[in-house]
Each structure stands twice: as C-alpha cells, then as structure tokens.
Motif scaffolding. Structure first.
Motif: not given
Ligand code: AMP
Length: 316
Positions: A85, A88, A106, A266, A282, A284, A290
């Motif tokens: 996105n 990010r 992704h 997380r 909100g 993804g 995710s």
């Molecule tokens: P993380 O736990 O931050 O490593 O996130 C795991 C995956 O979730 C990432 O690779 C992103 O694709 C997705 N992700 C995390 N936070 C968000 C968010 N706020 N909005 C959209 N996608 C997210």
C-alpha cells in the motif's frame, strides 16, 4: 513483452534509479531493496542507483540506505519493492519520479505504479528479484553481496523456510544464491539471534498469552507492559511468530500499543485466512500474516471475539 523485459527496458532507459521499500522494514524489504540496488550497480556502473528510507541500526549488517536530494527524483525511475500500500512506502517522495515500478509479493490491494509485477504466491520479494535476475542474465550480473541480501530476505520472509509460502522454487532460488561467495550459515545465525531484552519479552509472551479453546490466542503489549523491557524501536517483531510454536494455537493476534495509544495488531495464522478479518478493521495483508490498527481496549475485545469466530468456523 514479458514483465521482466518491461522492467529491464525501463531500467535501461533511466540514468537515475531510486529504490524504495516499506516503513518498519524487515529482512525481505531490505534484502530486495539493497539486493536489487547491488545488481543494478554491478550491471550498469554508469547509472546512479540509490536506496531510499530510514536506516535502522539493527539492519546495518545488511547495508545502508542513501541520502537522496529532492532534485534527484526529477528524471528518475522509482522502483518500489515489497510494499503493498502506498501509505506504507518509506519516504513520501516515491511518487516524485518520472516513472514508477511496483515489485511485490503481497496481495495487490492497492495497484500503483506505471508497471506492476505482483506475485502473491511468491515467498518473498527477494525471490522475485532473483527471478528478475535469472530472466535477464544476458544483461544483469549478481555480485555476491546481492546474493547474500536476497538470501537474507528469503530466510526472513519464509521464517527460515518454514511458512507454507516456501515452494520448491524458493528452495531452488535459495540453493542458487548459496553458490555465491557468502556465508549462508552466518546470515541464518544473525537472523535467529535475539538480544537479552527480547529474550525476556519472549518469556513474557509465553507466560501471558491467552489461548482460547478454539485455538485463537492473543496478547496485549501495552506501554505499561513494554516499558520495563527497555526494547528498541519496533523490536516486538521478533516475538510475533512465537505463539505459532504452540501446538494448540491456530491463529493469534499480538496487540502492540503505539505512541498515540492506539494498538497495532499483528495477526498470524497456521490455518484460516485472516486477511479478511484484518480488512474488516481497516488493515490487510497476506492470508496467514496480516495487520491492522484498533483505537482502544474495547476494540481489542471485539477483535478477539471475531478472531475466535474465524478459528471456530474453520474447525467446524
Ligand atoms: P506485520 O505484523 O506488521 O509484519 O504485518 C504483516 C503483514 O500485514 C504485512 O506484510 C502487511 O502486508 C500487512 N499489514 C500490516 N499492517 C497493516 C495495515 N495497517 N494495513 C494494511 N496491511 C497491513
């Protein structure tokens, strides 16, 4: 023209190439970014190839990003790697170039860029960068440092070749990369080691994780909980996979309080896809990894109830 040819053609056209990756980077974000930068520098020594984004001390072993002046974007090709996105993308100037290419693994929820190469089935963006190299060996060279970085990215995003995203092709790519002159075991060791504060936090996670009968599990890491551990920036990442080691845990959420007192979720799973749940809040991400953000403890309660339902339905 294949997508690989389109990307190579664009690269050949531009004198300045600026590579961006996502905020709060992980080894795959940095490995694919700096690995691609090394390949392009070695293949086109007369081009200016730059890596954008904040430098984190914990990732100095992978290399450094560059200081980039605003005017360097004016005639540049921007390549954004590993970032689903646009909000990010690390460094808002990513859309100031003349042309933009997105390379990612992704789900393509936010389709951006003039050229897009998105393979949600790929283990990692580093694997895709290797594939890009392998499809264009007449024009590209892979220095050992690039091989080390791409290998580090694959190791990171596959959880040491453990996640279901690890395909036979992933192993092939890793095998090819390890023929270059670097120590794969040294990379494995660095990615596996944790510091003492993180070891203590790991103990806290196992002691305090709530495991529901369904196999859904969760833990809230509020400011109050985290303060005594004296952790560095974003160092909760390393504990996110830990609940998955427990047989009884199918899907889990770790809520990490942010500076604005909201909670970053997380979310991980070994069974049901959880990205639709993340989207409902909100966020993804991937089917099994995710994230999202919730405002406060009341929303955490609602989220946990939803997660419990997803796991319960999956097991019916
Ligand atoms: P993380 O736990 O931050 O490593 O996130 C795991 C995956 O979730 C990432 O690779 C992103 O694709 C997705 N992700 C995390 N936070 C968000 C968010 N706020 N909005 C959209 N996608 C997210």
């Amino acid at each position: 023209m294949s997508i690989n040819e389109q990307i190579l053609t664009a690269i050949k056209q531009y004198q300045t190439i600026i590579i961006h990756r996502h905020k709060r980077p992980d080894p795959d974000a940095i490995g694919s970014q700096l690995g691609l930068a090394q390949i392009l520098k070695a293949s086109f020594p007369k081009k200016t190839v730059l890596a954008a984004g904040k430098q984190y001390d914990g990732f100095n072993w992978m290399g450094k990003t560059d200081e980039i002046a605003d005017d360097q974007y004016a005639h540049a090709l921007v390549i954004v790697v590993d970032t689903a996105n646009q909000p990010r993308v690390d460094d808002d100037r990513y859309n100031k170039g003349q042309m933009m290419i997105k390379i990612d693994h992704h789900p393509n929820d936010d389709a951006f860029g003039d050229v897009m190469w998105v393979e949600p089935e790929a283990s990692s963006t580093s694997e895709l960068i290797y594939d890009f190299f392998a499809a264009n060996t007449a024009d590209l060279v892979m220095p050992s440092e690039a091989a080390r970085l791409l290998y580090a990215g694959i190791v990171g995003d596959t959880g040491r070749f453990m996640y279901p995203s690890t395909s036979s092709h992933t192993f092939e790519v890793a095998a090819r990369l390890t023929t270059y002159d670097f120590s794969a075991s040294e990379v494995n060791k660095i990615e596996d080691e944790i510091d003492i504060p993180l070891a203590r936090l790991s103990a806290y996670v196992y002691e305090n994780l709530t495991i529901l009968d369904s196999g859904a599990a969760y833990l809230v890491l509020s400011d109050k909980v985290l303060a005594p551990f004296k952790l560095g920036d974003d160092s909760t990442s390393a504990v996110v996979p830990l609940p998955g080691k427990i047989k009884d845990v199918t899907s889990w959420a770790i809520f990490v309080q942010q500076k604005d007192s909201s909670f970053r979720i997380r979310l991980r799973s070994k069974g049901p896809a959880i990205n639709e749940l993340a989207k409902k809040y909100g966020g993804g991400g991937h089917p099994l990894a995710s994230g999202a953000v919730v405002e406060d403890e009341a929303h955490i309660k609602a989220f946990v109830a939803d997660l419990n339902q997803v796991v319960t339905d999956y097991k019916k």
